[in-house]
Design an enzyme around this catalytic site. Structure first.
Site, PDB file in Angstrom:
ATOM      1  N   ASP A  39       0.929  -1.102  -0.084  1.00 35.01           N
ATOM      2  CA  ASP A  39       0.084   0.054  -0.133  1.00 35.01           C
ATOM      3  C   ASP A  39       0.933   1.282   0.168  1.00 35.01           C
ATOM      4  OD1 ASP A  39      -2.372   1.843   0.788  1.00 35.01           O
ATOM      5  OD2 ASP A  39      -3.433  -0.001   1.148  1.00 35.01           O
ATOM      6  N   ASP A  65       3.414   1.711  -4.709  1.00 30.23           N
ATOM      7  CA  ASP A  65       2.330   2.582  -5.491  1.00 30.23           C
ATOM      8  C   ASP A  65       2.012   2.011  -6.773  1.00 30.23           C
ATOM      9  OD1 ASP A  65       1.249   4.504  -7.193  1.00 30.23           O
ATOM     10  OD2 ASP A  65       2.623   6.047  -6.823  1.00 30.23           O
ATOM     11  N   VAL A  66       0.784   1.265  -6.795  1.00 25.61           N
ATOM     12  CA  VAL A  66       0.495   0.231  -7.974  1.00 25.61           C
ATOM     13  C   VAL A  66       0.693   1.091  -9.305  1.00 25.61           C
ATOM     14  CG1 VAL A  66      -0.865  -1.179  -6.787  1.00 25.61           C
ATOM     15  CG2 VAL A  66      -1.867   0.729  -8.023  1.00 25.61           C
ATOM     16  N   TYR A 161     -15.750   4.629 -13.136  1.00 30.06           N
ATOM     17  CA  TYR A 161     -15.562   3.586 -12.505  1.00 30.06           C
ATOM     18  C   TYR A 161     -15.822   2.128 -13.149  1.00 30.06           C
ATOM     19  CZ  TYR A 161     -14.988   0.587  -8.245  1.00 30.06           C
ATOM     20  OH  TYR A 161     -14.782  -0.468  -7.162  1.00 30.06           O
ATOM     21  N   LYS A 165     -13.359  -0.614 -14.114  1.00 31.01           N
ATOM     22  CA  LYS A 165     -13.655  -2.177 -13.789  1.00 31.01           C
ATOM     23  C   LYS A 165     -14.280  -3.147 -14.774  1.00 31.01           C
ATOM     24  CE  LYS A 165     -12.464  -1.631  -9.538  1.00 31.01           C
ATOM     25  NZ  LYS A 165     -11.434  -2.232  -8.787  1.00 31.01           N
TER      26      LYS A 165
END
Length: 267
Positions: A39, A65-66, A161, A165
């Site tokens: 995270d 940090d993705v 969003y 997804k």
């Protein structure tokens, strides 16, 4: 019957500091896996990892940090060092920014694309490189991507969003095909969680009311419940249990699948 025992597995959960991610990390640890909590929330993430250790699990925090490729490149060796292996990635990190399409903020949309889509894609990239034959882990494994019921329904206020997804669903299926074709030995699946009363889920209800879609957050939640055949919101353990299943040998012949865990809302 194959069990859901994950003893010996080495897992990284992105966005694992709180909410669904923390619940998933806990469920994986309870099933026997060693877990790295990844995270950007260092303090909260360290507390989550410590709580898992206090419960008897092997757990560490890994700063991640993705959206940043360099962060992934550093995080995977850190997971290997901390856990002694890496064969399970839960791509959970995500953000949701509510907006009517007529009021869409491009920066908010770019933020969701960066975290939800680019972050998931980078996770797949670095999981494949580590888990495939000749990789730094090299024993195959499993990736579970976290999509959303938003990918399967048309609910107002979450167009951006929903788009991100939906992209995770496609990423999952293409990644599963590539892994199989190239002999990586990595299964790739995704889960579609329903609305869950985490901080993100609660904020969505507040935001939907603030932009005029519902009289109040309570009305927003009521509408979701009415659209759900099981007549309730999801709970964190509902979602976490599905991740454990897909990570386990009970799902050893399951790849490229999307598992709805939404009480029937998206059917």
């Amino acid at each position: 019957m194959t069990s859901y025992d994950l003893t010996g597995r080495k897992a990284l959960v992105t966005g694992g500091a709180r909410g669904l991610g923390a619940g998933m990390a806990e469920a994986l640890a309870t099933a026997g896996a060693a877990v790295a909590v990844g995270d950007v929330l260092d303090d909260v993430g360290k507390e989550t990892a410590q709580s898992l250790r206090d419960a008897g699990a092997t757990a560490e925090f890994v700063s991640l940090d993705v959206t940043d490729e360099a962060s992934w490149a550093q995080a995977i060796p850190n997971v290997l060092d901390a856990l002694g292996g890496f064969d399970l990635l839960v791509n959970n990190a995500g953000v949701e920014i509510t907006s009517l399409i007529a009021d869409l903020d491009p920066e908010g949309l770019r933020r969701m694309l960066d975290v939800n889509v680019v972050g998931t894609a980078l996770g797949l990239k670095y999981a494949f490189r580590a888990m495939r034959p000749g990789g730094s882990a090299g024993n195959g494994g499993s990736v579970v991507n976290i999509a959303s019921v938003a990918a399967t329904i048309a609910f107002p206020g979450i167009a951006g969003y929903s788009a991100t997804k939906s992209a995770i669903d496609r990423l999952t299926r293409v990644a599963a095909a590539e892994s199989g074709k190239l002999g990586y030995g990595v299964r790739v699946n995704c889960v579609y969680p329903g609305l869950t009363p985490t901080a993100m889920g609660n904020q969505l209800a507040v935001d939907c009311a603030e932009i005029g879609l519902f009289p109040s957050p309570k009305d927003a939640v009521k509408t979701v419940v009415e659209l759900t055949p099981q007549g309730r919101l999801g709970q964190v353990d509902d979602m976490a249990d599905a991740v454990v299943f897909l990570a386990s040998d009970a799902a050893k012949f399951v790849t490229g699948a999307g598992l709805p865990v939404d009480g029937g809302m998206g059917m």
